[in-house]
Scaffold this active site. Structure first.
Site, PDB file in Angstrom:
ATOM      1  N   GLY A  22       0.930  -1.323   0.119  1.00  0.00           N
ATOM      2  CA  GLY A  22      -0.007  -0.066   0.139  1.00  0.00           C
ATOM      3  C   GLY A  22       0.598   1.354  -0.009  1.00  0.00           C
ATOM      4  CE  LYS A  26       3.615   0.468  -4.483  1.00  0.00           C
ATOM      5  NZ  LYS A  26       3.295  -0.503  -3.467  1.00  0.00           N
ATOM      6  CG  HIS A 136      10.718  15.461   0.958  1.00  0.00           C
ATOM      7  ND1 HIS A 136      10.065  16.811   0.589  1.00  0.00           N
ATOM      8  CD2 HIS A 136       9.936  14.699   0.008  1.00  0.00           C
ATOM      9  CE1 HIS A 136       9.491  16.961  -0.215  1.00  0.00           C
ATOM     10  NE2 HIS A 136       9.075  15.499  -0.640  1.00  0.00           N
ATOM     11  CG  ASP A 171       9.310  15.900  -6.365  1.00  0.00           C
ATOM     12  OD1 ASP A 171       8.167  16.027  -5.922  1.00  0.00           O
ATOM     13  OD2 ASP A 171       9.793  14.888  -6.594  1.00  0.00           O
ATOM     14  CG  HIS A 173       5.663  16.537  -2.944  1.00  0.00           C
ATOM     15  ND1 HIS A 173       5.702  15.380  -3.830  1.00  0.00           N
ATOM     16  CD2 HIS A 173       4.638  16.645  -2.217  1.00  0.00           C
ATOM     17  CE1 HIS A 173       4.561  14.547  -3.648  1.00  0.00           C
ATOM     18  NE2 HIS A 173       3.586  15.379  -2.813  1.00  0.00           N
ATOM     19  CG  ASP A 260       6.052  13.894  -7.439  1.00  0.00           C
ATOM     20  OD1 ASP A 260       6.905  14.680  -8.006  1.00  0.00           O
ATOM     21  OD2 ASP A 260       6.081  13.773  -6.186  1.00  0.00           O
ATOM     22  NE  ARG A 266      -1.036   5.092  -4.589  1.00  0.00           N
ATOM     23  CZ  ARG A 266      -0.590   4.063  -4.007  1.00  0.00           C
ATOM     24  NH1 ARG A 266       0.395   3.172  -4.459  1.00  0.00           N
ATOM     25  NH2 ARG A 266      -0.946   3.440  -2.779  1.00  0.00           N
TER      26      ARG A 266
END
Length: 383
Positions: A22, A26, A136, A171, A173, A260, A266
């Site tokens: 979950g 990955k 991060h 990114d 983020h 992302d 996602r």
């Protein structure tokens, strides 16, 4: 002009690590990416290396020894014994304990360090490590799926040879860990394009985060809202980066290519296509400076591998077919089996013309202080 000399770093084991059921991160996406790179024949235009695994001493250049010893000791089997330390070092739900976690960190950090060394020694013009870009992680804290900040380690290595390094982050983020590491210095300029507001992780990256002390005005943040598309993104990216290049005059570049920010990620909220994301890489490459290209976020793994394969092709200046080559992973790319997936299920674009103009003017205003610090006459000419 001849093609750039490119070094590419990949360890076959890096894609075998597993954050847990979950979890959106990955590492298997790296196996898919490398498979596509090989099946397109892009490896023929690069020097391909298996990186070394970073030593504890190399990681301690940025991270605290106490934190690294904790990462080395903890396993899924003994995690219950480290409840207090897990809370202290922010290891848990987002940054879970998994089998081989510390080895995984040493692999991706070692790859980014090897890439930086190749640039430092002039062995290549562009060095690529898609396993890196974990922006991060802090000195003594995991964050946002990141345990070791390979970017900071690579930049520190590059500063041995280059007087000024420009860090660019695409990114979705904010590149908070890298910005914080260099917030007080003018030797590294951090420019981040990211989603900001409404509690979106990590909650930093406002326009007024500019740096402090000697680093004042050497952090440039471009906060964006949901749904930005290629046209809007590039209308900010290109002039901002051009302005930074003109007046900061870096000696080398580090480009974090988090995927992302793509449409249909996602965890993402942007509408960028592979072509739009890749155009950022193409634009930065055009400055012909020593450049370290890294991965980052990206949680729809079939699109991550497409993205980084396309950007590898851009870096080595090879046109590749939109029809994906057959491989053991072909079924991942159903139903279209194309390198460039269509932009679908688009998110409403909240970046109105007035907001875009506000961002453009605000970023330009902060950039003028950089211009003034480097060349006061240029500030008068820009008025």
């Amino acid at each position: 002009m001849s093609r750039p000399r490119v070094c590419y770093f990949h360890d076959q084991e890096v894609g075998s690590y597993y954050y847990g059921a979950g979890h959106p991160m990955k590492p298997h996406r790296l196996a898919l990416t490398h498979n596509l790179v090989l099946n397109y024949g892009l490896h023929k235009y690069m020097k391909v290396y298996k990186p070394h695994r970073a030593s504890d001493e190399e990681l301690e250049v940025f991270h605290s020894r106490e934190y690294l010893e904790f990462l080395q000791r903890i396993t899924p089997d003994n995690a219950s014994l480290y409840h207090d330390e897990m809370r202290k070092f922010n290891v848990g739900e987002d940054c879970p304990v998994f089998d081989g976690m510390y080895d995984y960190c040493k692999i991706y950090a070692g790859a980014s360090l090897d890439a930086a060394v190749k640039l430092n020694t002039g062995a290549c013009d562009i060095a690529v490590s898609w396993s890196g870009g974990l922006h991060h992680a802090r000195l003594d804290e995991a964050s946002g799926f990141c345990y070791v900040n390979d970017i900071v380690l690579a930049i520190i290595e590059m500063l041995k040879y280059y007087g000024r390094v420009l860090y660019i982050d695409i990114d979705i983020h904010h590149g908070d860990g890298v910005q914080d590491a260099f917030y007080t210095t003018d030797r590294v300029m951090c420019v981040s394009f990211h989603k900001y507001g409404n509690g979106f992780f990590p909650g930093t990256g406002a326009i007024d985060e500019l740096g402090v002390n000697s680093g004042r005005y050497y952090s440039v943040n471009v906060p964006l809202l949901d749904g930005i598309d290629d046209q809007g993104y590039l209308s900010l990216f290109k002039p901002v980066i051009q302005n930074v290049m003109d007046f900061y005059r870096p000696h080398a570049i580090v480009l974090q290519c988090g995927a992302d920010s793509l449409n249909c990620d996602r965890l993402g909220r942007f509408n960028l296509s592979l072509a739009g994301h890749g155009e950022c890489v193409r634009f930065v490459k055009g400055f012909n400076l020593p450049t370290l290209v890294l991965g980052g976020g990206g949680y729809t793994i079939k699109n991550v591998s497409r993205c980084w394969t396309n950007e590898t092709a851009i870096i080595v200046e090879q046109d590749v077919s939109n029809d994906l080559p057959f491989s053991e992973y072909t079924e991942y790319f159903a139903p279209d089996f194309q390198l460039h997936p269509p932009v679908t299920n688009t998110i409403h674009n909240d970046n109105t013309p007035s907001y875009m103009q506000f961002v453009r003017q605000s970023v330009r205003f902060s950039s003028l202080f950089v211009i003034c610090s480097l060349n006061p006459i240029a500030l008068l000419r820009s008025a």
